[in-house]
Design a protein around this motif. Structure first.
Motif, PDB file in Angstrom:
ATOM      1  N   ASP A 114       0.840  -1.208   0.000  1.00  0.00           N
ATOM      2  CA  ASP A 114       0.000   0.000   0.000  1.00  0.00           C
ATOM      3  C   ASP A 114       0.871   1.252   0.000  1.00  0.00           C
ATOM      4  O   ASP A 114       0.560   2.247  -0.659  1.00  0.00           O
ATOM      5  N   ARG A 115       1.967   1.183   0.751  1.00  0.00           N
ATOM      6  CA  ARG A 115       2.883   2.322   0.804  1.00  0.00           C
ATOM      7  C   ARG A 115       3.532   2.549  -0.558  1.00  0.00           C
ATOM      8  O   ARG A 115       3.662   3.694  -1.011  1.00  0.00           O
ATOM      9  N   ILE A 116       3.924   1.460  -1.203  1.00  0.00           N
ATOM     10  CA  ILE A 116       4.544   1.565  -2.529  1.00  0.00           C
ATOM     11  C   ILE A 116       3.582   2.207  -3.522  1.00  0.00           C
ATOM     12  O   ILE A 116       3.982   3.033  -4.357  1.00  0.00           O
ATOM     13  N   ALA A 117       2.303   1.839  -3.434  1.00  0.00           N
ATOM     14  CA  ALA A 117       1.301   2.411  -4.342  1.00  0.00           C
ATOM     15  C   ALA A 117       1.219   3.927  -4.165  1.00  0.00           C
ATOM     16  O   ALA A 117       1.148   4.680  -5.151  1.00  0.00           O
ATOM     17  N   GLU A 121       2.406   7.062  -6.849  1.00  0.00           N
ATOM     18  CA  GLU A 121       1.599   8.236  -7.201  1.00  0.00           C
ATOM     19  C   GLU A 121       2.408   9.515  -6.995  1.00  0.00           C
ATOM     20  O   GLU A 121       2.399  10.422  -7.829  1.00  0.00           O
ATOM     21  N   SER A 122       3.084   9.575  -5.855  1.00  0.00           N
ATOM     22  CA  SER A 122       3.892  10.757  -5.538  1.00  0.00           C
ATOM     23  C   SER A 122       5.039  10.917  -6.523  1.00  0.00           C
ATOM     24  O   SER A 122       5.314  12.024  -7.000  1.00  0.00           O
ATOM     25  N   ILE A 123       5.707   9.820  -6.859  1.00  0.00           N
ATOM     26  CA  ILE A 123       6.835   9.856  -7.799  1.00  0.00           C
ATOM     27  C   ILE A 123       6.381  10.345  -9.170  1.00  0.00           C
ATOM     28  O   ILE A 123       7.037  11.169  -9.805  1.00  0.00           O
ATOM     29  N   ALA A 124       5.224   9.851  -9.623  1.00  0.00           N
ATOM     30  CA  ALA A 124       4.710  10.255 -10.939  1.00  0.00           C
ATOM     31  C   ALA A 124       4.351  11.738 -10.956  1.00  0.00           C
ATOM     32  O   ALA A 124       4.679  12.462 -11.903  1.00  0.00           O
ATOM     33  N   LYS A 160      11.785   7.894  -4.164  1.00  0.00           N
ATOM     34  CA  LYS A 160      12.444   6.789  -4.868  1.00  0.00           C
ATOM     35  C   LYS A 160      13.241   5.921  -3.892  1.00  0.00           C
ATOM     36  O   LYS A 160      13.211   4.686  -3.961  1.00  0.00           O
ATOM     37  N   GLU A 161      13.942   6.571  -2.974  1.00  0.00           N
ATOM     38  CA  GLU A 161      14.744   5.852  -1.985  1.00  0.00           C
ATOM     39  C   GLU A 161      13.840   5.025  -1.061  1.00  0.00           C
ATOM     40  O   GLU A 161      14.152   3.870  -0.742  1.00  0.00           O
ATOM     41  N   GLU A 162      12.733   5.608  -0.641  1.00  0.00           N
ATOM     42  CA  GLU A 162      11.827   4.866   0.241  1.00  0.00           C
ATOM     43  C   GLU A 162      11.193   3.682  -0.488  1.00  0.00           C
ATOM     44  O   GLU A 162      10.982   2.623   0.105  1.00  0.00           O
ATOM     45  N   LYS A 163      10.918   3.842  -1.767  1.00  0.00           N
ATOM     46  CA  LYS A 163      10.370   2.723  -2.537  1.00  0.00           C
ATOM     47  C   LYS A 163      11.388   1.577  -2.587  1.00  0.00           C
ATOM     48  O   LYS A 163      11.013   0.400  -2.445  1.00  0.00           O
ATOM     49  N   ASP A 164      12.662   1.908  -2.783  1.00  0.00           N
ATOM     50  CA  ASP A 164      13.705   0.881  -2.773  1.00  0.00           C
ATOM     51  C   ASP A 164      13.742   0.175  -1.420  1.00  0.00           C
ATOM     52  O   ASP A 164      13.905  -1.047  -1.340  1.00  0.00           O
ATOM     53  N   TRP A 168      13.067  -3.782  -0.393  1.00  0.00           N
ATOM     54  CA  TRP A 168      13.991  -4.527   0.466  1.00  0.00           C
ATOM     55  C   TRP A 168      13.232  -5.204   1.610  1.00  0.00           C
ATOM     56  O   TRP A 168      13.475  -6.367   1.932  1.00  0.00           O
ATOM     57  N   VAL A 169      12.290  -4.477   2.208  1.00  0.00           N
ATOM     58  CA  VAL A 169      11.478  -5.033   3.293  1.00  0.00           C
ATOM     59  C   VAL A 169      10.668  -6.227   2.801  1.00  0.00           C
ATOM     60  O   VAL A 169      10.573  -7.257   3.485  1.00  0.00           O
ATOM     61  N   LEU A 170      10.092  -6.106   1.613  1.00  0.00           N
ATOM     62  CA  LEU A 170       9.308  -7.216   1.056  1.00  0.00           C
ATOM     63  C   LEU A 170      10.183  -8.463   0.872  1.00  0.00           C
ATOM     64  O   LEU A 170       9.722  -9.587   1.086  1.00  0.00           O
ATOM     65  N   GLY A 171      11.446  -8.240   0.494  1.00  0.00           N
ATOM     66  CA  GLY A 171      12.368  -9.364   0.350  1.00  0.00           C
ATOM     67  C   GLY A 171      12.619 -10.057   1.681  1.00  0.00           C
ATOM     68  O   GLY A 171      12.662 -11.300   1.756  1.00  0.00           O
ATOM     69  N   LEU A 172      12.753  -9.269   2.741  1.00  0.00           N
ATOM     70  CA  LEU A 172      12.952  -9.835   4.070  1.00  0.00           C
ATOM     71  C   LEU A 172      11.732 -10.631   4.520  1.00  0.00           C
ATOM     72  O   LEU A 172      11.859 -11.716   5.100  1.00  0.00           O
ATOM     73  N   LEU A 173      10.551 -10.085   4.242  1.00  0.00           N
ATOM     74  CA  LEU A 173       9.311 -10.772   4.627  1.00  0.00           C
ATOM     75  C   LEU A 173       9.178 -12.097   3.892  1.00  0.00           C
ATOM     76  O   LEU A 173       8.726 -13.097   4.453  1.00  0.00           O
ATOM     77  N   LYS A 174       9.579 -12.091   2.636  1.00  0.00           N
ATOM     78  CA  LYS A 174       9.487 -13.321   1.834  1.00  0.00           C
ATOM     79  C   LYS A 174      10.422 -14.397   2.373  1.00  0.00           C
ATOM     80  O   LYS A 174      10.078 -15.588   2.414  1.00  0.00           O
ATOM     81  N   ASN A 175      11.623 -13.984   2.796  1.00  0.00           N
ATOM     82  CA  ASN A 175      12.601 -14.941   3.328  1.00  0.00           C
ATOM     83  C   ASN A 175      12.301 -15.366   4.762  1.00  0.00           C
ATOM     84  O   ASN A 175      12.878 -16.327   5.259  1.00  0.00           O
TER      85      ASN A 175
END
Length: 204
Positions: A114-117, A121-124, A160-164, A168-175
């Motif tokens: 949700d945060r990425i979404a 919007e903000s980045i665009a 952009k940095e926060e999206k990155d 990274w957080v999603l990768g941790l959650l997946k692992n």
């Protein structure tokens, strides 16, 4: 006068605004509710920092357009010259991330998606504004638009940095775990590369 007042003066220093337009502008620098903005405008006008004129509208209520005065400009100049107070950052999302151990993987991932979404919007939106400004041949650092360009560019880079970071957080959650050994090895490798590129005198 508090920081909200100076944020209002910074907007009016560029152009005249209605109270509603000020609210939209302040979203980028110092978010405030209209219930805070309008009393502040009244107080500042009483002190001579700004004035207003009534603009008649057909089929709509008349609106007040506010402009900065010479006294307001001088007050803004003096305030800008002073070092800012310590940054205050409040973000409900960070509180929820801090307590994400209560959510479980699926709900934590949804929180981050949700945060990425919102970041997308903000980045665009910021990208459009920056591109519009960069279409000019050049921008003088003394121009009223220079600070606006700096502000939008900073917000764009932070988004952009926060999206990155979110990815990274999603990768941790997946692992389902954090392997600190891998982190330490990666950091050590980057640090050694950094040292290789520095003069030996810089290491003393």
């Amino acid at each position: 006068m508090n920081t909200l007042g100076y944020a209002i003066l910074s907007a009016l220093g560029r152009k005249s605004y209605s109270g509603y337009e000020l609210g939209k502008y302040l979203e980028n620098v110092w978010p405030a509710k209209h219930s805070q903005i309008y009393p502040m405008l009244t107080k500042m006008e009483e002190k001579g920092f700004l004035v207003h004129e009534i603009v008649e509208q057909v089929g709509r209520p008349n609106k007040k357009i506010y402009s900065i005065t010479e006294k307001g400009t001088e007050a803004l100049k003096k305030w800008i010259a002073k070092s800012p107070s310590e940054q205050i950052h409040r973000d409900e999302f960070l509180i929820k991330v801090y307590s994400s151990w209560l959510l479980g993987e699926e709900n934590s991932a949804k929180l981050v998606h949700d945060r990425i979404a919102k970041l997308d919007e903000s980045i665009a939106s910021l990208s459009d504004k920056i591109t519009e400004m960069e279409q000019m041949e050049e921008l003088e650092t003394t121009s009223k638009d220079f600070g606006r360009y700096l502000l939008f560019s900073r917000k764009f880079r932070l988004a952009k940095e926060e999206k990155d970071w979110c990815q990274w957080v999603l990768g941790l959650l997946k692992n389902k775990k954090v392997n600190f050994t891998v982190f330490c090895l990666a950091f050590t490798g980057r640090f050694n590369l950094l040292l290789d590129g520095l003069p030996w005198i810089a290491l003393i």
